[in-house]
Design an enzyme around this catalytic site. Structure first.
Site, mmCIF file in Angstrom:
data_model
loop_
_atom_site.group_PDB
_atom_site.id
_atom_site.type_symbol
_atom_site.label_atom_id
_atom_site.label_comp_id
_atom_site.label_asym_id
_atom_site.label_seq_id
_atom_site.Cartn_x
_atom_site.Cartn_y
_atom_site.Cartn_z
ATOM 1 N N LYS A 168 0.862 -1.176 0.000
ATOM 2 C CA LYS A 168 0.000 0.000 0.000
ATOM 3 C C LYS A 168 0.906 1.236 0.000
ATOM 4 O O LYS A 168 1.992 1.230 0.606
ATOM 5 C CB LYS A 168 -0.919 -0.010 1.219
ATOM 6 N N LYS A 214 -12.104 -7.563 -9.338
ATOM 7 C CA LYS A 214 -12.753 -8.025 -8.113
ATOM 8 C C LYS A 214 -14.205 -8.302 -8.502
ATOM 9 O O LYS A 214 -14.903 -7.371 -8.927
ATOM 10 C CB LYS A 214 -12.701 -6.938 -7.033
#
Ligand SMILES: [Mg+2]
Length: 374
Positions: free
Chosen positions: A163, A262
């Site tokens: 991240k 996703k």
């Protein structure tokens, strides 16, 4: 098949430790689990947009309300012949991809159960194992992150995702690259930057990353195309690809060289399959991403990840990574290739071979609804 009932569970599943990203910190994962009934059988599915509308405009309490009031009543009591048929019945409701995904994924799992076929085969996949990667959020210190990465590298992970947000950026990346000069890394910015940060992204080219995931706004395609024209590191879109139409536009504009699919974010498996095929035809490889789902959602992602244009290790983690006691049973575990690298295996049971434990589900449920034909 005729849909006889839809049951919705808005759940809040406590994490082992907070998940820190560019959009904040999550202490629980808020998700919606769906139980669908038809043809005397039932199936479970999941859509996890998280607690607040920070990753995308949708959130768990919101999708529960939309499903209860609008989407579930539009399919209950109806005969639905395919994922396309289901999407058509929901087509007059704008947006709400995560909410639609809950029903779409449930339809696919139920159809697989009725056909007594594992979901991955029903989706058209042949292989039943796929590589999975490691993923680290923002840590308390760079040394802590370096230790975490060291363990993942020792554990055979072929790629590591980091991240990346203001304050946890170039300095972190430099330390990581210095310590691990040959490991495959990519960063995920979770739409934390703007095209005005172009100079910083040019500097990131020096770090030889596999890709930069969603550097710019969650709903942007044009600035991403401008950025991709300027930098050599491939861009991967995540948040920006929320529908088949958006994927078509991104491919036309050249907004990315990778797509993170996703299933929940794109409206479910029906659209995930279409985006997979469109990207493949355009020469754009994909990989499967997740939203910290329970084992129920993980099994749906695992089945999808068996398709052949998913060529980068997936963000699919074992249950024990985030949960002390995953509400979905059996829990998801990591298997190993002969070289020791981590993989996930698709269930060979009809559907996904996984459903919530009744007692645990009761403990984590914050709202429940059952929708039957009126
Ligand atoms: Mg992402």
């Amino acid at each position: 098949m005729r849909i006889d009932a839809v049951e919705l569970f808005h759940v809040a599943m406590p994490l082992i430790s907070p998940w820190r990203t560019a959009y904040g910190e999550d202490y629980t994962v808020e998700s919606v689990l769906v139980r669908i009934e038809g043809e005397g059988r039932y199936a479970w599915a999941e859509s996890s947009p998280l607690a607040a509308p920070c990753y995308s405009p949708e959130w768990a309490g919101g999708i529960f309300a939309v499903l209860k009031k609008w989407l579930a009543p539009a399919v209950v009591g109806k005969s639905i012949s395919s994922g396309d048929d289901l999407q058509a019945k929901l087509g007059h409701f704008k947006g709400n991809s995560f909410a639609k995904a809950a029903l779409d994924n449930a339809w696919w799992v139920l159809d697989s159960v009725i056909q007594e076929t594992p979901l991955y085969k029903r989706l058209g996949a042949v292989k039943n194992e796929a590589d999975t990667g490691a993923d680290f959020g923002v840590c308390d210190s760079i040394n802590e992150l370096l230790d975490d990465i060291g363990r993942a590298v020792d554990d055979g992970y072929k790629r590591v995702k980091l991240k990346f947000r203001p304050g946890w950026d170039i300095e972190m990346l430099r330390a990581v690259r210095n310590r691990f000069p040959t490991q495959t890394f990519h960063i995920d910015c979770n739409s934390g930057y703007r095209i005005s940060d172009l100079e910083m992204f040019c500097r990131i080219d020096d770090f030889q990353l596999a890709m930069i995931e969603q550097p710019l706004q969650y709903d942007d395609l044009v600035d991403h195309a401008r950025l991709q024209e300027t930098i050599t590191t491939p861009i991967c879109l995540d948040e920006s690809i929320c529908s088949v139409d958006r994927a078509v536009m991104a491919l036309d504009l050249g907004s990315c060289q990778w797509i993170n699919i996703k299933p929940a974010r794109v409206g479910g498996l029906t659209n995930a399959l279409k985006i997979h095929d469109l990207a493949k035809a355009a020469g754009v490889p994909c990989w499967v991403g997740g939203m910290l789902e329970s084992a129920v959602g993980l099994q749906i992602m695992i089945a999808l990840s068996m398709l052949d244009n998913f060529t980068y290790p997936a963000d699919i983690f074992p249950s024990a990574r985030f949960y002390t006691d995953d509400v979905g049973k059996p829990e998801v575990a990591i298997s190993r290739r002969s070289d020791g690298s981590p993989i996930v295996r698709a269930s060979e049971a009809p559907g996904i071979g996984c459903e919530p434990d009744a007692k645990l589900l009761e403990k984590v449920t914050v709202a429940h609804a059952r929708i039957e034909p009126s």
